[in-house]
Design a protein around this motif. Structure first.
Motif, mmCIF file in Angstrom:
data_model
loop_
_atom_site.group_PDB
_atom_site.id
_atom_site.type_symbol
_atom_site.label_atom_id
_atom_site.label_comp_id
_atom_site.label_asym_id
_atom_site.label_seq_id
_atom_site.Cartn_x
_atom_site.Cartn_y
_atom_site.Cartn_z
ATOM 1 N N SER A 78 20.559 12.206 -0.447
ATOM 2 C CA SER A 78 19.394 11.784 -1.206
ATOM 3 C C SER A 78 18.481 10.846 -0.423
ATOM 4 N N MET A 79 18.969 10.254 0.669
ATOM 5 C CA MET A 79 18.172 9.277 1.405
ATOM 6 C C MET A 79 17.926 9.636 2.863
ATOM 7 N N VAL A 80 18.416 10.775 3.307
ATOM 8 C CA VAL A 80 18.319 11.110 4.725
ATOM 9 C C VAL A 80 16.869 11.325 5.165
ATOM 10 N N ASN A 81 15.996 11.772 4.274
ATOM 11 C CA ASN A 81 14.597 12.021 4.629
ATOM 12 C C ASN A 81 13.667 10.881 4.245
ATOM 13 N N TRP A 82 14.210 9.751 3.821
ATOM 14 C CA TRP A 82 13.376 8.617 3.420
ATOM 15 C C TRP A 82 13.062 7.797 4.669
ATOM 16 N N ASN A 83 11.890 8.005 5.210
ATOM 17 C CA ASN A 83 11.459 7.301 6.416
ATOM 18 C C ASN A 83 10.383 6.289 6.048
ATOM 19 N N THR A 84 10.478 5.117 6.603
ATOM 20 C CA THR A 84 9.503 4.061 6.331
ATOM 21 C C THR A 84 8.702 3.762 7.589
ATOM 22 N N ALA A 85 7.526 3.159 7.389
ATOM 23 C CA ALA A 85 6.660 2.857 8.521
ATOM 24 C C ALA A 85 7.193 1.684 9.343
ATOM 25 N N GLY A 86 7.872 0.767 8.714
ATOM 26 C CA GLY A 86 8.448 -0.362 9.433
ATOM 27 C C GLY A 86 7.454 -1.449 9.775
ATOM 28 N N GLY A 87 6.294 -1.461 9.122
ATOM 29 C CA GLY A 87 5.308 -2.505 9.383
ATOM 30 C C GLY A 87 5.661 -3.799 8.682
ATOM 31 N N ASP A 88 4.931 -4.849 9.029
ATOM 32 C CA ASP A 88 5.166 -6.111 8.354
ATOM 33 C C ASP A 88 4.393 -6.131 7.032
ATOM 34 N N PHE A 89 4.682 -7.120 6.221
ATOM 35 C CA PHE A 89 4.109 -7.197 4.880
ATOM 36 C C PHE A 89 2.588 -7.287 4.915
ATOM 37 N N ASP A 90 2.043 -8.111 5.801
ATOM 38 C CA ASP A 90 0.595 -8.293 5.853
ATOM 39 C C ASP A 90 -0.136 -6.999 6.206
ATOM 40 N N SER A 91 0.343 -6.289 7.203
ATOM 41 C CA SER A 91 -0.350 -5.065 7.605
ATOM 42 C C SER A 91 -0.234 -3.975 6.543
ATOM 43 N N ASP A 92 0.806 -4.039 5.703
ATOM 44 C CA ASP A 92 0.973 -3.052 4.641
ATOM 45 C C ASP A 92 0.098 -3.350 3.433
ATOM 46 N N THR A 93 -0.148 -4.625 3.132
ATOM 47 C CA THR A 93 -0.823 -4.964 1.878
ATOM 48 C C THR A 93 -2.227 -5.529 2.016
ATOM 49 N N LEU A 94 -2.562 -6.170 3.112
ATOM 50 C CA LEU A 94 -3.871 -6.819 3.213
ATOM 51 C C LEU A 94 -5.058 -5.863 3.066
ATOM 52 N N PRO A 95 -5.035 -4.654 3.621
ATOM 53 C CA PRO A 95 -6.177 -3.764 3.416
ATOM 54 C C PRO A 95 -6.409 -3.409 1.947
ATOM 55 N N GLU A 96 -5.354 -3.417 1.154
ATOM 56 C CA GLU A 96 -5.458 -3.062 -0.263
ATOM 57 C C GLU A 96 -5.475 -4.269 -1.185
ATOM 58 N N LEU A 97 -5.575 -5.467 -0.643
ATOM 59 C CA LEU A 97 -5.453 -6.677 -1.439
ATOM 60 C C LEU A 97 -6.469 -6.766 -2.585
ATOM 61 N N PRO A 98 -7.756 -6.485 -2.388
ATOM 62 C CA PRO A 98 -8.680 -6.561 -3.527
ATOM 63 C C PRO A 98 -8.301 -5.602 -4.656
ATOM 64 N N HIS A 99 -7.884 -4.400 -4.302
ATOM 65 C CA HIS A 99 -7.493 -3.414 -5.307
ATOM 66 C C HIS A 99 -6.219 -3.869 -6.042
ATOM 67 N N LEU A 100 -5.267 -4.432 -5.308
ATOM 68 C CA LEU A 100 -4.045 -4.933 -5.929
ATOM 69 C C LEU A 100 -4.331 -6.095 -6.870
ATOM 70 N N ARG A 101 -5.276 -6.953 -6.491
ATOM 71 C CA ARG A 101 -5.638 -8.071 -7.375
ATOM 72 C C ARG A 101 -6.281 -7.568 -8.660
ATOM 73 N N GLU A 102 -7.132 -6.553 -8.549
ATOM 74 C CA GLU A 102 -7.763 -5.984 -9.741
ATOM 75 C C GLU A 102 -6.709 -5.405 -10.680
ATOM 76 N N ARG A 103 -5.772 -4.677 -10.126
ATOM 77 C CA ARG A 103 -4.720 -4.092 -10.960
ATOM 78 C C ARG A 103 -3.835 -5.163 -11.573
ATOM 79 N N SER A 104 -3.536 -6.197 -10.817
ATOM 80 C CA SER A 104 -2.710 -7.280 -11.322
ATOM 81 C C SER A 104 -3.403 -7.993 -12.485
ATOM 82 N N GLU A 105 -4.689 -8.244 -12.338
ATOM 83 C CA GLU A 105 -5.445 -8.893 -13.408
ATOM 84 C C GLU A 105 -5.503 -8.010 -14.643
ATOM 85 N N ASP A 106 -5.725 -6.714 -14.447
ATOM 86 C CA ASP A 106 -5.760 -5.787 -15.563
ATOM 87 C C ASP A 106 -4.416 -5.744 -16.292
#
Length: 84
Positions: A49-77
């Protein structure tokens, strides 16, 4: 894929259960919780069930900062529209 099997009661558990049933139930619950904790396989790379689960391995900032405004909007909603 291995199936979880709960621990079986030992002779000591059975003897305690005859004299102190409440204490025996607590022991059984603790043994079951320990067995479940030891059977965790979330990081397995061999399970089917997990053999094909591949992750990018990036750090938290590089994964979330580009989407931060959108995540804040969803969090507020969610904060305004969720009863919890």
């Amino acid at each position: 894929m291995s199936k979880f099997t709960p621990p079986t009661a030992t002779a000591l558990d059975k003897a305690i259960g005859k004299v102190f049933p409440g204490w025996a139930a607590g022991r059984a619950k603790s043994r079951l919780e320990l067995a479940m904790a030891e059977s965790y396989t979330g990081a397995s790379k061999t399970r089917r069930s997990m053999v094909n689960w591949n992750t990018a391995g990036g750090d938290f900032d590089s994964d979330t900062l580009p989407e931060l405004p959108h995540l804040r909007e969803r969090s507020e909603d969610l904060y305004h529209n969720n009863m919890l």
